[in-house]
Write a protein that holds these residues in place. Sequence first.
Motif, PDB file in Angstrom:
ATOM      1  N   LEU A   1       0.847  -1.187  -0.124  1.00 43.54           N
ATOM      2  CA  LEU A   1      -0.175   0.044   0.022  1.00 43.54           C
ATOM      3  C   LEU A   1       0.941   1.244   0.097  1.00 43.54           C
ATOM      4  CD1 LEU A   1      -2.782  -0.908   2.499  1.00 43.54           C
ATOM      5  CD2 LEU A   1      -3.018  -0.814   0.101  1.00 43.54           C
ATOM      6  N   ALA A   2       1.907   1.354   0.977  1.00 49.93           N
ATOM      7  CA  ALA A   2       2.770   2.474   0.868  1.00 49.93           C
ATOM      8  C   ALA A   2       3.311   2.830  -0.484  1.00 49.93           C
ATOM      9  CB  ALA A   2       3.786   2.464   2.111  1.00 49.93           C
ATOM     10  N   SER A   3       3.732   1.719  -0.971  1.00 54.48           N
ATOM     11  CA  SER A   3       4.578   1.843  -2.346  1.00 54.48           C
ATOM     12  C   SER A   3       3.633   2.502  -3.307  1.00 54.48           C
ATOM     13  CB  SER A   3       5.236   0.288  -2.832  1.00 54.48           C
ATOM     14  OG  SER A   3       4.098  -0.354  -3.015  1.00 54.48           O
ATOM     15  N   ASN A   4       2.406   1.968  -3.237  1.00 52.14           N
ATOM     16  CA  ASN A   4       1.465   2.544  -4.362  1.00 52.14           C
ATOM     17  C   ASN A   4       1.064   3.863  -3.997  1.00 52.14           C
ATOM     18  OD1 ASN A   4       0.305   0.285  -6.699  1.00 52.14           O
ATOM     19  ND2 ASN A   4       1.227  -0.761  -4.646  1.00 52.14           N
ATOM     20  N   GLN A   5       1.180   4.604  -2.883  1.00 54.31           N
ATOM     21  CA  GLN A   5       0.978   5.953  -2.683  1.00 54.31           C
ATOM     22  C   GLN A   5       1.704   6.871  -3.569  1.00 54.31           C
ATOM     23  OE1 GLN A   5       1.434   7.026   1.506  1.00 54.31           O
ATOM     24  NE2 GLN A   5      -0.733   8.472   1.299  1.00 54.31           N
ATOM     25  N   GLN A   6       0.987   7.692  -4.200  1.00 59.55           N
ATOM     26  CA  GLN A   6       1.611   8.609  -5.226  1.00 59.55           C
ATOM     27  C   GLN A   6       2.175   9.840  -4.370  1.00 59.55           C
ATOM     28  OE1 GLN A   6       1.524   7.759  -8.372  1.00 59.55           O
ATOM     29  NE2 GLN A   6       0.524   6.096  -7.423  1.00 59.55           N
ATOM     30  N   PRO A   7       3.269  10.604  -4.837  1.00 60.51           N
ATOM     31  CA  PRO A   7       4.090  11.528  -4.155  1.00 60.51           C
ATOM     32  C   PRO A   7       2.865  12.703  -3.661  1.00 60.51           C
ATOM     33  CG  PRO A   7       5.136  11.115  -6.169  1.00 60.51           C
ATOM     34  CD  PRO A   7       4.021  10.199  -6.017  1.00 60.51           C
ATOM     35  N   ASP A   8       1.737  12.772  -4.341  1.00 59.78           N
ATOM     36  CA  ASP A   8       0.759  13.860  -3.846  1.00 59.78           C
ATOM     37  C   ASP A   8      -0.107  13.508  -2.706  1.00 59.78           C
ATOM     38  OD1 ASP A   8      -0.933  12.159  -5.008  1.00 59.78           O
ATOM     39  OD2 ASP A   8      -1.851  13.379  -6.804  1.00 59.78           O
ATOM     40  N   GLY A   9       0.135  12.047  -2.314  1.00 63.27           N
ATOM     41  CA  GLY A   9      -0.576  11.546  -1.290  1.00 63.27           C
ATOM     42  C   GLY A   9      -1.769  10.550  -1.579  1.00 63.27           C
ATOM     43  N   SER A  10      -1.911  10.828  -2.907  1.00 63.78           N
ATOM     44  CA  SER A  10      -3.343   9.978  -3.254  1.00 63.78           C
ATOM     45  C   SER A  10      -2.647   8.413  -3.674  1.00 63.78           C
ATOM     46  CB  SER A  10      -3.897  10.481  -4.463  1.00 63.78           C
ATOM     47  OG  SER A  10      -3.119  10.351  -5.601  1.00 63.78           O
ATOM     48  N   PHE A  11      -3.680   7.481  -4.058  1.00 65.80           N
ATOM     49  CA  PHE A  11      -3.336   6.192  -4.612  1.00 65.80           C
ATOM     50  C   PHE A  11      -3.673   6.077  -5.953  1.00 65.80           C
ATOM     51  CE2 PHE A  11      -3.500   5.973   0.010  1.00 65.80           C
ATOM     52  CZ  PHE A  11      -2.373   4.945   0.260  1.00 65.80           C
ATOM     53  N   GLY A  12      -3.531   7.158  -6.676  1.00 67.51           N
ATOM     54  CA  GLY A  12      -3.876   7.218  -8.232  1.00 67.51           C
ATOM     55  C   GLY A  12      -5.289   7.292  -8.269  1.00 67.51           C
ATOM     56  N   ILE A  13      -5.525   7.122  -9.755  1.00 67.97           N
ATOM     57  CA  ILE A  13      -6.984   7.277 -10.057  1.00 67.97           C
ATOM     58  C   ILE A  13      -7.477   6.175 -11.262  1.00 67.97           C
ATOM     59  CG2 ILE A  13      -6.788   9.100 -11.686  1.00 67.97           C
ATOM     60  CD1 ILE A  13      -9.420  10.004 -10.825  1.00 67.97           C
ATOM     61  N   ASN A  14      -8.323   5.473 -11.295  1.00 66.15           N
ATOM     62  CA  ASN A  14      -8.551   4.388 -12.437  1.00 66.15           C
ATOM     63  C   ASN A  14     -10.041   4.525 -12.792  1.00 66.15           C
ATOM     64  OD1 ASN A  14      -9.249   1.818 -13.522  1.00 66.15           O
ATOM     65  ND2 ASN A  14      -7.254   1.284 -12.744  1.00 66.15           N
ATOM     66  N   TRP A  15     -10.233   4.582 -13.970  1.00 64.01           N
ATOM     67  CA  TRP A  15     -11.537   4.891 -14.413  1.00 64.01           C
ATOM     68  C   TRP A  15     -12.504   3.608 -14.132  1.00 64.01           C
ATOM     69  CZ3 TRP A  15     -14.441   1.420 -17.590  1.00 64.01           C
ATOM     70  CH2 TRP A  15     -13.522   0.526 -18.321  1.00 64.01           C
ATOM     71  N   TYR A  16     -11.932   2.422 -13.918  1.00 62.35           N
ATOM     72  CA  TYR A  16     -12.779   1.271 -13.918  1.00 62.35           C
ATOM     73  C   TYR A  16     -13.081   1.192 -12.355  1.00 62.35           C
ATOM     74  CZ  TYR A  16     -13.864  -3.667 -14.867  1.00 62.35           C
ATOM     75  OH  TYR A  16     -14.525  -5.116 -15.136  1.00 62.35           O
ATOM     76  N   TYR A  17     -12.410   1.877 -11.488  1.00 60.91           N
ATOM     77  CA  TYR A  17     -13.058   1.938 -10.078  1.00 60.91           C
ATOM     78  C   TYR A  17     -13.358   3.042  -9.849  1.00 60.91           C
ATOM     79  CZ  TYR A  17     -10.033  -2.585  -9.579  1.00 60.91           C
ATOM     80  OH  TYR A  17      -9.671  -3.723  -9.389  1.00 60.91           O
ATOM     81  N   TYR A  18     -14.384   3.454 -10.410  1.00 63.25           N
ATOM     82  CA  TYR A  18     -15.274   4.662 -10.096  1.00 63.25           C
ATOM     83  C   TYR A  18     -14.907   6.051 -10.534  1.00 63.25           C
ATOM     84  CZ  TYR A  18     -18.711   1.571  -7.535  1.00 63.25           C
ATOM     85  OH  TYR A  18     -19.719   0.800  -7.304  1.00 63.25           O
ATOM     86  N   CYS A  19     -13.704   5.923 -11.301  1.00 56.18           N
ATOM     87  CA  CYS A  19     -13.285   7.297 -11.974  1.00 56.18           C
ATOM     88  C   CYS A  19     -13.180   8.168 -10.806  1.00 56.18           C
ATOM     89  CB  CYS A  19     -14.270   7.626 -12.956  1.00 56.18           C
ATOM     90  SG  CYS A  19     -13.492   8.694 -14.273  1.00 56.18           S
ATOM     91  N   THR A  20     -12.611   7.743  -9.811  1.00 59.56           N
ATOM     92  CA  THR A  20     -12.347   8.715  -8.729  1.00 59.56           C
ATOM     93  C   THR A  20     -11.127   8.359  -7.765  1.00 59.56           C
ATOM     94  OG1 THR A  20     -13.221  10.167  -6.755  1.00 59.56           O
ATOM     95  CG2 THR A  20     -14.032   7.965  -7.148  1.00 59.56           C
ATOM     96  N   HIS A  21     -10.317   9.462  -7.407  1.00 52.20           N
ATOM     97  CA  HIS A  21      -9.097   9.303  -6.315  1.00 52.20           C
ATOM     98  C   HIS A  21      -9.682   8.494  -4.991  1.00 52.20           C
ATOM     99  CE1 HIS A  21      -7.300  12.621  -8.642  1.00 52.20           C
ATOM    100  NE2 HIS A  21      -6.272  11.824  -8.504  1.00 52.20           N
ATOM    101  N   TYR A  22     -10.938   8.700  -4.753  1.00 53.94           N
ATOM    102  CA  TYR A  22     -11.477   8.561  -3.203  1.00 53.94           C
ATOM    103  C   TYR A  22     -11.947   6.940  -3.117  1.00 53.94           C
ATOM    104  CZ  TYR A  22     -10.885  13.469  -3.850  1.00 53.94           C
ATOM    105  OH  TYR A  22     -10.142  14.529  -4.386  1.00 53.94           O
ATOM    106  N   TYR A  23     -12.278   6.394  -4.202  1.00 56.17           N
ATOM    107  CA  TYR A  23     -12.631   5.095  -4.161  1.00 56.17           C
ATOM    108  C   TYR A  23     -11.618   4.044  -3.507  1.00 56.17           C
ATOM    109  CZ  TYR A  23     -14.172   0.323  -4.973  1.00 56.17           C
ATOM    110  OH  TYR A  23     -14.577  -1.041  -4.714  1.00 56.17           O
TER     111      TYR A  23
END
Length: 288
Positions: free
Chosen positions: A139-161
């Motif tokens: 999980l820590a390695s997938n956290q982006q420099p901005d603090g998010s975990f990225g965004i993916n359209w397949y997963y509700y198209c939002t950072h927050y999901y």
Amino acid sequence: MVFQEWDTVNALKAIALWQSVLAERSADVVSALLGFLASREKPTGMLSWGATEIGSDEYCTETSSEYTSALARLGLHEAAYAKADFLRNRQRSDGPWEEVHSHIPRAFQLQPSVTGFALCALEDAGMEPKYVDEALGFLASNQQPDGSFGINWYYYCTHYYLMRPAVAALAEFENYTAVAAARDFVISRQLPDGSWQSRVEGFRGDPSVPELQTALALATLAHAGMDAGDPPVRRAIEWLLDRRRADGSWYGGRYPYPETESYASFRATQDVFTTAQVLAAFNYLEQQ
């Protein structure tokens, strides 16, 4: 219904979270939901997300994890433990869980939300993961420099999901540096009216509605330790309460499928899921 099991699991979990005030009024509904979900279980005890046909050995890790959490929170510990044990044994030795579902593109099966959901399910069921450090490291390695975990359209198209379950798991295991970075990202993206809205750049289609995105962002802040006394949280609560419909629900729009020929026949309303996420976020805040 494309997401019948997923919606039912999320409704069940929302009710479970509020059992202290709903117990007497929700017994018949809970019984019906449990009966439906039991009828949809795979031989493994796991669930898919809905109507799409898959093999008997396939399942949705996220749906099954939330199912496990709901059972545990309802006090159905034996059933929850059995499902948690299955999930525990499906953790990869390098840390993450993955989706075991042929309709999810292979490139999307290792999103951080999958591991976050699984870790939270095991925690709710009172079971230790096989590879805790490796999971948290993933999980820590997938956290982006901005603090998010990225965004993916397949997963509700939002950072927050992607963020909500990942932050919940990291907070549970006291990785406060990662949690603080996620919190700061969420606060920095709040709109002046108190809501949140993000979308994948270049995505051809509508993103998830702000009601859903705001509920997920608010839940992320709750997992990060914020409460209703914090101004960003208070503004979000007020924004959501202003958008509650006369029947008590929240508008969820449609699942953000892209506007392409291959997805032209897919239509999935998100009112149940969105309402469940708002109720869950409010409950997480109650626990602070």
